[in-house]
Design a protein around this motif. Structure first.
Motif, mmCIF file in Angstrom:
data_model
loop_
_atom_site.group_PDB
_atom_site.id
_atom_site.type_symbol
_atom_site.label_atom_id
_atom_site.label_comp_id
_atom_site.label_asym_id
_atom_site.label_seq_id
_atom_site.Cartn_x
_atom_site.Cartn_y
_atom_site.Cartn_z
ATOM 1 N N GLN A 1 0.813 -1.216 0.000
ATOM 2 C CA GLN A 1 0.000 0.000 0.000
ATOM 3 C C GLN A 1 0.849 1.270 0.000
ATOM 4 N N ILE A 2 2.172 1.101 0.087
ATOM 5 C CA ILE A 2 3.087 2.235 0.183
ATOM 6 C C ILE A 2 3.950 2.264 -1.077
ATOM 7 N N PRO A 3 4.145 3.424 -1.691
ATOM 8 C CA PRO A 3 4.897 3.478 -2.956
ATOM 9 C C PRO A 3 6.366 3.112 -2.775
ATOM 10 N N PRO A 4 7.047 2.785 -3.875
ATOM 11 C CA PRO A 4 8.476 2.475 -3.789
ATOM 12 C C PRO A 4 9.285 3.705 -3.393
ATOM 13 N N LEU A 5 10.441 3.462 -2.819
ATOM 14 C CA LEU A 5 11.280 4.550 -2.305
ATOM 15 C C LEU A 5 12.574 4.624 -3.108
ATOM 16 N N PHE A 6 12.910 5.830 -3.545
ATOM 17 C CA PHE A 6 14.180 6.082 -4.236
ATOM 18 C C PHE A 6 14.906 7.163 -3.441
#
Length: 464
Positions: free
Chosen positions: A380-385
């Motif tokens: 439910q949480i977007p990917p992290l960059f």
């Protein structure tokens, strides 16, 4: 911040750190026993009558806390000693017992040759910069020297020390705040706990047992050495991540030595990036919030909480728990924290980074959504960059900040510049860079986030 002369050499040699995050030093070069006595006496003379003490598991902790206990008693103080206890536990006891203040002997995530002092005021809140400056001024003044025997015939009134199981108080407060304890217990989640042999080695397993979890312990036994690097970085948590996968655990929880930071583990990912802790915990807390409100994080924290905030507004403060909590108080925030795995729930007496609260809210979210593991929440949480780098601290910081800002301006994409804590640059594609001096280590921190991998690489290359 004006440093007392007795500290200037050690600070210059990068063996002593003094900031809003407290005092940390390499022992004995950064702080010797005489200097510790000076600090203890100054603290005793500038605080109230009832003081709560606690520490992490470092071998130097007991001698230091014994010294402070003795000086506080000689100054007539009532001391409540919680022994080895998480930093949020000590904070909770100060608040619950309406104590005048507190002291935690810990260097948090620093290597074990370090130890430190975290000072608490009323309500269990960490000293802000004004309080730190006042304590340093007292240390520099001859007024801190013992005077109780200076007047002939004056009697010495000794204080006394009592001992309290602050962990029990802390756990009860967390259990009281959860809306779905029975649902959590029904799931009987299998949980791996890596406590690094620190202050959370008893507290977190006790909380999880109350929540009906099956605990698989890793480094939860007493030890006079940290069995892995104390900072819960991906490199330090390889064994933790492997154990979560091997046990097919619903979730894993890894701590730093004073248990104010929390990193999760999952079957699919092993050790999960620390920035996911805060949004994961908020998924649980969010269900209890009836009206939209303010959430507060620091300038170095990712935008992952923003992604799950819903109707709530995310604001940013300077780095440091005292700064985050200060803004939460002024804005009457509903939730907050720091991207290093620090979850702050203002409804709890700890009202600061609290690994136990973070673990409880993550389990609450898992039970509320009826999922088998934390991997379901992570979807439910977007990917992290994001990139977090430690740089050597040399030269003029203002010159470095000026160079960074000039580079950013030349891109034509700079949207906003924030000078509250070092230099924070926000670009019009929502990517950002934060360069600042660390509060806890003699280094610079360079943190950057971008919407995708390519954007992050371009951002880092720009400031190489």
């Amino acid at each position: 911040m004006k440093l007392p002369s007795i500290f200037q050499k050690a600070v210059a040699e990068k063996k002593l750190m003094i900031s809003v995050s407290g005092i940390r030093a390499v022992l004995p070069d950064g702080l010797d026993p005489n200097e510790l006595c000076t600090i203890a006496t100054a603290f005793a003379d500038t605080t109230g009558n009832t003081i709560v003490l606690g520490r992490d598991s470092r071998p130097t902790g007991e001698p230091i806390i014994s010294l402070f206990r003795a000086i506080l008693e000689m100054r007539g103080k009532t001391v409540i000693d919680t022994g080895i206890a998480p930093t949020p536990t000590v904070k909770a006891v100060v608040a619950a017992r309406k104590a005048s203040g507190g002291l935690i002997v810990t260097a948090s995530h620093n290597p074990e040759e370090w130890n430190g002092l975290k000072f608490l005021g009323k309500g269990g809140f960490f000293y802000d910069q004004t309080s730190v400056d006042a304590l340093l001024a007292e240390i520099a003044s001859p007024a801190h020297r013992p005077t109780v025997a200076a007047t002939p015939g004056r009697s010495l009134k000794l204080g006394r020390t009592t001992h309290e199981d602050g962990i029990d108080l802390h756990i009860k407060a967390i259990l009281k705040s959860l809306p779905n304890i029975s649902a959590i217990r029904k799931h009987k989640f299998r949980v791996v706990v890596d406590a690094v042999g620190g202050a959370g080695r008893e507290a977190l397993p006790r909380l999880l047992a109350e929540l009906g979890c099956k605990v698989v312990p890793l480094y939860c036994e007493a030890s006079d050495r940290f069995p892995r690097p104390p900072e819960p970085t991906p490199a330090a948590l390889k064994q933790f991540g492997a154990l979560v996968k091997k046990e097919k655990a619903a979730v894993g929880f890894a701590l730093d030595p004073d248990a104010d930071r929390l990193v999760t583990g999952s079957v699919n990912l092993g050790a999960v990036h620390e920035e996911y802790t805060l949004p994961l915990a908020f998924l649980g807390k969010r269900e209890t919030l009836k009206k939209p409100g303010i959430l507060v994080v620091n300038l170095s924290t990712s935008t992952l909480l923003d992604a799950v905030a819903g109707p709530h507004r995310v604001e940013r403060s300077a780095v440091g728990e005292a700064n985050v909590v200060g803004q939460m108080l002024s804005r009457k925030a509903l939730f907050g924290g720091e991207g290093n795995g620090g979850v702050i729930d203002p409804a709890l007496p700890s009202f600061g980074r609290d690994s136990l609260a973070g673990a409880a809210w993550i389990l609450s979210a898992m039970a509320a959504q009826n999922v088998k593991g934390v991997d379901d929440l992570l979807q439910q949480i977007p990917p992290l960059f994001m990139s977090k780098q430690k740089l050597e601290r040399n030269g003029d910081l203002n010159e470095a900040f000026g160079r960074f800002e000039s580079i950013a301006l030349r891109t034509g994409k700079l949207q906003y510049v924030d000078h509250r804590d070092g230099l924070h640059l926000l670009f019009n594609d929502r990517s950002w860079v934060h360069l600042r001096a660390s509060n806890t280590e003699p280094i610079l921190r360079l943190i950057a986030q971008a919407p995708d991998k390519k954007g992050l690489q371009e951002l880092l290359e720009l400031f190489r």
